[in-house]
Design an enzyme around this catalytic site. Sequence first.
Site, PDB file in Angstrom:
ATOM      1  N   HIS A  81     -36.579 -13.449  -2.951  1.00 60.59           N
ATOM      2  CA  HIS A  81     -36.861 -11.979  -3.400  1.00 60.59           C
ATOM      3  C   HIS A  81     -36.308 -11.572  -4.216  1.00 60.59           C
ATOM      4  O   HIS A  81     -34.723 -11.606  -4.581  1.00 60.59           O
ATOM      5  CB  HIS A  81     -36.778 -11.233  -2.025  1.00 60.59           C
ATOM      6  CG  HIS A  81     -37.752 -11.549  -0.848  1.00 60.59           C
ATOM      7  ND1 HIS A  81     -37.311 -12.366   0.187  1.00 60.59           N
ATOM      8  CD2 HIS A  81     -39.201 -11.540  -0.731  1.00 60.59           C
ATOM      9  CE1 HIS A  81     -38.548 -12.451   0.932  1.00 60.59           C
ATOM     10  NE2 HIS A  81     -39.623 -12.268   0.372  1.00 60.59           N
ATOM     11  N   TYR A  92     -50.082 -18.935   3.787  1.00 64.17           N
ATOM     12  CA  TYR A  92     -49.238 -17.742   4.109  1.00 64.17           C
ATOM     13  C   TYR A  92     -50.063 -16.627   4.547  1.00 64.17           C
ATOM     14  O   TYR A  92     -50.340 -16.001   5.607  1.00 64.17           O
ATOM     15  CB  TYR A  92     -48.019 -17.502   3.307  1.00 64.17           C
ATOM     16  CG  TYR A  92     -47.467 -16.327   3.732  1.00 64.17           C
ATOM     17  CD1 TYR A  92     -46.768 -16.198   5.034  1.00 64.17           C
ATOM     18  CD2 TYR A  92     -47.560 -14.989   2.929  1.00 64.17           C
ATOM     19  CE1 TYR A  92     -46.169 -15.144   5.581  1.00 64.17           C
ATOM     20  CE2 TYR A  92     -46.981 -13.905   3.632  1.00 64.17           C
ATOM     21  CZ  TYR A  92     -46.235 -13.703   4.715  1.00 64.17           C
ATOM     22  OH  TYR A  92     -45.534 -12.685   5.248  1.00 64.17           O
ATOM     23  N   PHE A 128     -45.779  -4.242   2.905  1.00 65.98           N
ATOM     24  CA  PHE A 128     -45.764  -4.538   1.587  1.00 65.98           C
ATOM     25  C   PHE A 128     -44.449  -5.293   1.306  1.00 65.98           C
ATOM     26  O   PHE A 128     -44.095  -6.263   1.615  1.00 65.98           O
ATOM     27  CB  PHE A 128     -46.163  -3.370   0.602  1.00 65.98           C
ATOM     28  CG  PHE A 128     -47.756  -3.086   0.556  1.00 65.98           C
ATOM     29  CD1 PHE A 128     -48.405  -3.061   1.756  1.00 65.98           C
ATOM     30  CD2 PHE A 128     -48.472  -3.313  -0.225  1.00 65.98           C
ATOM     31  CE1 PHE A 128     -49.745  -2.821   1.942  1.00 65.98           C
ATOM     32  CE2 PHE A 128     -49.842  -3.192  -0.480  1.00 65.98           C
ATOM     33  CZ  PHE A 128     -50.614  -3.091   0.802  1.00 65.98           C
ATOM     34  N   ILE A 147     -37.380 -12.859 -15.054  1.00 68.33           N
ATOM     35  CA  ILE A 147     -38.330 -11.970 -14.860  1.00 68.33           C
ATOM     36  C   ILE A 147     -39.470 -12.759 -14.902  1.00 68.33           C
ATOM     37  O   ILE A 147     -39.746 -13.672 -16.162  1.00 68.33           O
ATOM     38  CB  ILE A 147     -38.557 -10.766 -15.919  1.00 68.33           C
ATOM     39  CG1 ILE A 147     -37.240  -9.970 -15.658  1.00 68.33           C
ATOM     40  CG2 ILE A 147     -39.622 -10.080 -15.736  1.00 68.33           C
ATOM     41  CD1 ILE A 147     -37.321  -8.746 -16.862  1.00 68.33           C
ATOM     42  N   ARG A 193     -44.606  -3.604  -7.636  1.00 66.60           N
ATOM     43  CA  ARG A 193     -44.644  -3.847  -6.262  1.00 66.60           C
ATOM     44  C   ARG A 193     -44.227  -2.404  -5.286  1.00 66.60           C
ATOM     45  O   ARG A 193     -43.676  -1.533  -6.008  1.00 66.60           O
ATOM     46  CB  ARG A 193     -43.744  -4.646  -5.795  1.00 66.60           C
ATOM     47  CG  ARG A 193     -44.188  -5.978  -6.129  1.00 66.60           C
ATOM     48  CD  ARG A 193     -45.114  -6.777  -5.247  1.00 66.60           C
ATOM     49  NE  ARG A 193     -45.699  -8.170  -5.815  1.00 66.60           N
ATOM     50  CZ  ARG A 193     -46.487  -8.395  -6.624  1.00 66.60           C
ATOM     51  NH1 ARG A 193     -47.021  -7.512  -7.570  1.00 66.60           N
ATOM     52  NH2 ARG A 193     -46.866  -9.771  -7.050  1.00 66.60           N
TER      53      ARG A 193
END
Length: 337
Positions: A194, A146, A174, A212, A226
């Site tokens: 996501h 990707y 991001f 998690i 992130r």
Amino acid sequence: MAINNASHILIAGGAGYIGSQMNKALNNKGYRTIVVDNLSAGHREFARWGEFHRCDLGDVEGLRSVFAGYSISAVMHFCAFTYVGESVEDPQKYYINNVKNTINLLQVMREHGVKRFIFSSTAAIFGNPVEIPIAENHPKEPINPYGRSKLMIEQILEDYAGAYDLRYVALRYFNAAGADPDCDVGEWHDPETHLIPLVLDAALGARENIAIFGTDYDTPDGTCVRDYIHVADLAGAHVAALEHLGGGGQSDAFNLGNGKGFSVREIIDAARKVTGKDIPVVEKGRRAGDPAVLIADSARAMSVLNWKPAHADIEEIIATAWRWHQKLYREYKKSPF
Ligand code: UFG
């Protein structure tokens, strides 16, 4: 087809999460838009502004007939497959869609004299960061097909800009997050992978808990960090990039984030606060290919494009996602949640 002489912006992938927000932003600013989308991941209901053509970028003749019908001043390109794991299992799918089909789009642009291009790139082109925050000159060593597919296009764009009369801006997102503050469009992926929408599924009761992935990272609380950037701010950066090119600006690439990192646990805590719901958590092992920390240095976008995020607060980002998420289940998924 009769040519529509008023200048248009063509949005490839304008029925998707970020493309639909883009389409709205451009129409709000008075631009005329044409959405081209094959609806493999996009939703026809989200292409609510401008004109719509269902067309796959693999279909060069189809693209030619869309381009023949309009005067097009710039193309924004949001079509891509984006699942990292899938790209490892089936790289051909990624190289055909993300690379070959982008070359088709650039080819048809050349044939029709369209010389401005804005490309959705990604933090995944950098691979495992060697320096945080990540600036544009950070080494580019993607660790999956990707990321490589997106870097290839950035390299192709550099070559095309050198050889042909093309100017482009590559915008490296991001973590795109949040939804349209008016709730007209938002995130709807199938499957959803996501973090924020899955956390909100758990808040709604549409899933039992949120997993998690990894609690042993070298980060303050052991979970991945992130940089979440609001989708409307991404759209704002594209408008700024379009104006940059329109004003004679050079081809360039910019990293887009808020410059602030949040861990998985911090996101879950913020979602608990925003939704007022208990969100059960299960701790699992690491997901393959996840770097511990990704944070953008967006100083260049701020100075060169004069761009500034308007929705940088993480609770505001999650609150917009939460409003949208409830609407998504109510109005689109027609489900009890
Ligand atoms: N995560 C969980 N549980 C989940 C889902 C995600 O703990 O159920 C974690 C992930 O492991 C990661 C973080 O939450 O640490 C964010 O994960 P997302 O899947 O939401 O986003 P990514 O950071 O993996 O993906 C983003 C872009 C991709 C891009 C990638 C580059 O969405 O397009 O960054 O690393 F490829």
